[in-house]
Design an enzyme around this catalytic site. Sequence first.
Site, PDB file in Angstrom:
ATOM      1  N   HIS A 174      31.160 -82.288  72.593  1.00 15.09           N
ATOM      2  CA  HIS A 174      30.095 -83.293  72.542  1.00 15.09           C
ATOM      3  C   HIS A 174      29.931 -83.953  73.910  1.00 15.09           C
ATOM      4  CE1 HIS A 174      27.846 -86.867  71.331  1.00 15.09           C
ATOM      5  NE2 HIS A 174      27.609 -86.274  70.164  1.00 15.09           N
ATOM      6  N   HIS A 199      23.012 -81.908  67.582  1.00 15.11           N
ATOM      7  CA  HIS A 199      22.747 -83.222  67.009  1.00 15.11           C
ATOM      8  C   HIS A 199      21.364 -83.629  67.500  1.00 15.11           C
ATOM      9  CE1 HIS A 199      27.263 -84.601  66.692  1.00 15.11           C
ATOM     10  NE2 HIS A 199      26.979 -83.584  65.906  1.00 15.11           N
ATOM     11  N   ASP A 246      22.095 -86.189  62.742  1.00 12.86           N
ATOM     12  CA  ASP A 246      22.964 -87.132  63.456  1.00 12.86           C
ATOM     13  C   ASP A 246      22.723 -88.558  62.976  1.00 12.86           C
ATOM     14  OD1 ASP A 246      25.087 -87.548  65.149  1.00 12.86           O
ATOM     15  OD2 ASP A 246      23.884 -87.741  66.943  1.00 12.86           O
ATOM     16  N   HIS A 247      22.485 -89.490  63.876  1.00  9.86           N
ATOM     17  CA  HIS A 247      22.434 -90.896  63.488  1.00  9.86           C
ATOM     18  C   HIS A 247      21.141 -91.237  62.756  1.00  9.86           C
ATOM     19  CE1 HIS A 247      25.410 -92.074  66.933  1.00  9.86           C
ATOM     20  NE2 HIS A 247      25.891 -91.178  66.099  1.00  9.86           N
ATOM     21  N   CYS A 307      23.611 -82.764  71.921  1.00 16.31           N
ATOM     22  CA  CYS A 307      23.267 -84.056  71.320  1.00 16.31           C
ATOM     23  C   CYS A 307      22.144 -84.700  72.126  1.00 16.31           C
ATOM     24  CB  CYS A 307      24.486 -84.978  71.274  1.00 16.31           C
ATOM     25  SG  CYS A 307      24.122 -86.594  70.557  1.00 16.31           S
ATOM     26  N   TYR A 361      24.645 -94.538  60.431  1.00 15.08           N
ATOM     27  CA  TYR A 361      24.696 -93.450  59.463  1.00 15.08           C
ATOM     28  C   TYR A 361      23.963 -93.787  58.167  1.00 15.08           C
ATOM     29  CZ  TYR A 361      27.831 -91.152  62.658  1.00 15.08           C
ATOM     30  OH  TYR A 361      28.328 -90.540  63.770  1.00 15.08           O
TER      31      TYR A 361
END
Length: 327
Positions: free
Chosen positions: A175, A242, A287-288, A213, A301
């Site tokens: 990551h 991500h 992802d978020h 990401c 999340y």
Amino acid sequence: IPGMSGVVSAVYSVPVGEVWGREDIARLCDLSHREGLEMEVIESVPVHEDIKLGRPTRDRLIANYAENLRRLGEAGVRCVCYNFMPVFDWLRTNLHTPAPDGSNSLSYCHEELLALDPAHLSLPGWDESYRADELAALLAAYRGMSHEQLFENYLYFLSGILPAANEAKIDMAVHPDDPPWDMFGLPRILSTEEDYDRLFAALPDRRNGMTFCTGSLGAGRGNDLPRMAEKYARAGRIPFAHLRQIRYTGERDFTEAGHRTADGSLDMLAIVRALVKGGFAGYVRPDHGRNIWGEDGKPGYGLYDRALGAAYLNGLFEAAEAEIAKK
């Protein structure tokens, strides 16, 4: 959620650096399979700080990490997301930044971070992870470590675990630094295209890959995400992506936003189109997500917003794949 085929999870009950029990891994797989979902991606198998610091204990810890990969491979896992960031594997200065639409999300303000006293740190999301004395000792241990030394320690780690990754048929997906710059004197070594070029040149093993990401790489304004997406997808270096959105609020400030291109500063369609053009065939997660509709979930999340994000990303991939197929 249409198009959702698997779960990304990990074993959280085993201390960092120790070997995961086969029964713990099997339980994760069983929980997923019972719902008709795959369990092929682990995020993450954390890297012990002693490995990053290059301490004498690292060989035992690397051997444990390699054994974890073998056990995960036995269970059908095909990708492991991990990071090599010292001490903090993500940093934000606010976990509940309100938006005009009533949602709230993670945000980062560089000036607020610089104003913190490293000797008495209190960081959102981290106060429960380290005692004050533990954090002080870790920061002291890294004092004076150069980017070059951390990179050498990283290559030492990879050289120790990649044979097991190949044996287990697991792609390692490192990551990016989050956010992608040094802080509190801690070096960051995976923040830019140049950093990844250097990594893949140093260890060209096909199992040595990245987690692409968009939020982490996108926080660095010098990173051309569509270019990097196509380049590394074409090279077979992106086993995991991500895909999330951020909105710039300053040169080094950002707020996490809804996934749509219109909601932030990253061109999500261009990024997905570049991935598809490069032949990307890896795993994806939204992802978020924000907390929306009154949800008071774990910061970053939100379940509802990540479900919306997954549906949106499905649409982007369908459109990009159809568009490129016509050419």
